[in-house]
Design a protein around this motif. Structure first.
Motif, short mmCIF file in Angstrom:
data_model
loop_
_atom_site.label_atom_id
_atom_site.label_comp_id
_atom_site.label_asym_id
_atom_site.label_seq_id
_atom_site.Cartn_x
_atom_site.Cartn_y
_atom_site.Cartn_z
N LYS A 32 0.85 -1.26 -0.03
CA LYS A 32 0.11 0.00 -0.07
C LYS A 32 0.87 1.41 0.14
O LYS A 32 0.47 2.09 -0.71
CB LYS A 32 -0.95 -0.19 1.33
CG LYS A 32 -1.71 1.10 1.33
CD LYS A 32 -3.21 0.89 0.78
CE LYS A 32 -4.28 1.85 0.88
NZ LYS A 32 -5.23 1.85 0.47
N THR A 36 1.16 3.72 -3.32
CA THR A 36 0.34 5.13 -3.06
C THR A 36 1.56 6.13 -3.31
O THR A 36 1.02 7.21 -3.76
CB THR A 36 0.11 5.26 -1.64
OG1 THR A 36 -0.86 4.13 -1.49
CG2 THR A 36 -0.59 6.58 -1.48
N LEU A 43 -3.27 4.93 -4.03
CA LEU A 43 -4.49 3.86 -3.56
C LEU A 43 -5.23 4.59 -2.59
O LEU A 43 -4.74 4.84 -1.61
CB LEU A 43 -3.71 2.74 -3.10
CG LEU A 43 -2.79 2.05 -4.06
CD1 LEU A 43 -2.26 0.73 -3.39
CD2 LEU A 43 -3.61 1.56 -5.32
N SER A 44 -6.37 4.86 -2.89
CA SER A 44 -7.30 5.74 -2.04
C SER A 44 -7.93 4.87 -1.03
O SER A 44 -8.06 3.65 -1.08
CB SER A 44 -8.25 6.57 -3.00
OG SER A 44 -9.43 5.61 -3.50
N ASP A 45 -8.21 5.66 0.19
CA ASP A 45 -9.11 5.18 1.22
C ASP A 45 -10.47 6.14 1.33
O ASP A 45 -10.23 6.99 1.12
CB ASP A 45 -8.33 5.07 2.56
CG ASP A 45 -7.21 4.09 2.51
OD1 ASP A 45 -7.53 2.86 2.24
OD2 ASP A 45 -6.24 4.52 2.75
N THR A 56 -8.61 0.92 -1.44
CA THR A 56 -8.01 -0.15 -2.46
C THR A 56 -6.68 -0.80 -1.98
O THR A 56 -5.68 -0.04 -1.64
CB THR A 56 -7.66 0.86 -3.77
OG1 THR A 56 -8.90 1.49 -4.03
CG2 THR A 56 -7.34 -0.06 -4.93
N GLU A 112 -3.47 3.20 -17.13
CA GLU A 112 -4.64 4.13 -16.36
C GLU A 112 -5.10 4.86 -17.13
O GLU A 112 -6.35 5.46 -16.93
CB GLU A 112 -4.03 4.49 -14.80
CG GLU A 112 -3.58 3.23 -14.03
CD GLU A 112 -3.11 3.81 -12.57
OE1 GLU A 112 -3.34 5.01 -12.27
OE2 GLU A 112 -2.90 2.91 -11.88
N GLU A 131 -9.12 -4.56 -7.95
CA GLU A 131 -9.97 -3.82 -7.25
C GLU A 131 -10.09 -2.42 -7.97
O GLU A 131 -9.20 -1.65 -8.34
CB GLU A 131 -9.27 -3.31 -5.85
CG GLU A 131 -9.30 -4.72 -5.15
CD GLU A 131 -9.08 -4.50 -3.83
OE1 GLU A 131 -9.32 -3.40 -3.04
OE2 GLU A 131 -8.86 -5.48 -3.12
N ASP A 133 -10.45 1.61 -7.83
CA ASP A 133 -10.26 2.58 -6.83
C ASP A 133 -11.54 3.74 -6.86
O ASP A 133 -11.74 4.37 -8.21
CB ASP A 133 -8.84 3.38 -7.19
CG ASP A 133 -8.50 4.38 -6.28
OD1 ASP A 133 -8.95 5.46 -6.04
OD2 ASP A 133 -7.38 4.02 -5.67
N GLN A 134 -12.09 3.97 -6.01
CA GLN A 134 -13.11 4.42 -6.00
C GLN A 134 -12.96 6.20 -6.27
O GLN A 134 -13.94 6.81 -6.84
CB GLN A 134 -13.98 4.58 -4.64
CG GLN A 134 -14.49 3.07 -4.35
CD GLN A 134 -15.49 2.67 -5.37
OE1 GLN A 134 -16.36 3.25 -5.67
NE2 GLN A 134 -15.51 1.33 -5.58
N GLU A 136 -10.04 7.37 -8.13
CA GLU A 136 -9.66 7.57 -9.20
C GLU A 136 -10.58 7.07 -10.60
O GLU A 136 -10.48 7.56 -11.63
CB GLU A 136 -8.29 6.85 -9.16
CG GLU A 136 -7.22 7.70 -8.38
CD GLU A 136 -7.10 9.16 -8.67
OE1 GLU A 136 -7.27 9.37 -9.80
OE2 GLU A 136 -6.69 9.64 -7.71
N LYS A 140 -7.00 -1.18 -10.36
CA LYS A 140 -6.09 -1.38 -9.63
C LYS A 140 -5.66 -2.83 -9.45
O LYS A 140 -6.43 -3.72 -9.30
CB LYS A 140 -6.01 -0.56 -8.47
CG LYS A 140 -5.96 1.04 -8.39
CD LYS A 140 -4.56 1.51 -8.92
CE LYS A 140 -4.60 3.01 -9.00
NZ LYS A 140 -3.20 3.49 -9.15
#
Length: 259
Positions: A32, A36, A43-45, A56, A112, A131, A133-134, A136, A140
């Motif tokens: 992570k 990131t 990788l967002s949270d 993610t 991407e 997964e 990424d909500q 972006e 991923k």
């Protein structure tokens, strides 16, 4: 749709030792952190400290309690990430060509800038290794730290995926499966490395080493010599207290115990 290369010059991938993995999640955290800060979008949270937190991750560890036939019950920690399959269904289903497999080393990547976040590749992957990424809006997945393994600015010892470099138990190994003399090829041959869900014919490059059966709980631990009492008699304050209590009359000690 994207075509797969008929062959690749290398087959870079991981060997994961399920007998050695302790489920500490160090690989998850290092993955992570590295991904990131470097390759691609961070990788967002979402709601990390609120209700229903999510984020993610390119690598996750699942833990299972199992009871093999003829063996003692045991806990198996199962790390899961992209397996960089030779017959990767996530690549051939991509409508924009964003998902692709590199001919030079066999790594499966996502461009991407071309990804539209449709999610078809995630549906096609039977291992749940992708997964969205909500933040972006792009897909991923594990890149085998492609921005790290070829980086000549790093010391040679660090030119491996972050998860491999971090693992404190030495349960993760990186190398070229196309080379029969590589460390990963030898480990796979010696320990009976397995494909995950081979019946799907995806031909995953990554291999898993099965956990060894635990014969019984009576086996002497390798730490047993270090667990012997350091003193035969109590010493210090506890030794003094033990002597004082031993001088008490029996009826007094029984009365104190009853209270």
């Amino acid at each position: 749709m994207t075509d797969l290369p008929t062959s690749t010059e290398k087959k870079l991938g991981l060997v994961i030792d399920l007998d050695t993995c302790v489920g500490c999640h160090a690989c998850v955290i290092s993955c992570k952190g590295w991904n990131t800060e470097n390759y691609g979008a961070p990788l967002s949270d979402q709601r990390p400290y609120g209700e229903e937190p999510m984020g993610t991750f390119l690598n996750r560890v699942h833990s299972y309690e199992v009871k093999p036939e003829g063996g003692a019950a045991q806990t198996v920690h199962f790390p899961k990430s992209c397996l960089h399959c030779e017959n990767a269904p996530c690549v051939t289903v991509c409508p924009t060509g964003a998902s692709y497999k590199r001919k030079e080393d066999g790594i499966v990547l996502v461009n991407e800038s071309s990804c539209i976040g449709c999610g078809l590749c995630a549906w096609a992957c039977p291992y749940g290794a992708r997964e969205l990424d909500q933040a972006e809006g792009v897909m991923k997945k594990c890149t085998l730290c492609v921005d790290r393994i070829y980086n000549e600015n790093l010391p040679e010892v660090d030119r491996v995926p972050a998860c491999v470099r971090t693992c404190p138990a030495g349960a993760r190994h990186f190398g070229d499966f196309a080379d029969p003399e590589s460390n990963v090829s030898k480990l796979t041959a010696e320990r009976g490395g397995m494909d995950l869900m081979p019946e799907l014919n995806t031909a995953p490059v990554n291999k898993y080493l099965p956990p060894r059966l635990k014969d019984s709980w009576d086996d002497e631990s390798v730490l047993a010599p270090f667990l012997e009492p350091v003193a035969e008699e109590t010493q210090g304050f506890m030794g003094w207290l033990d002597k004082q209590l031993s001088r008490l009359p029996g009826d007094v000690k029984q009365t104190e115990g009853a209270e």
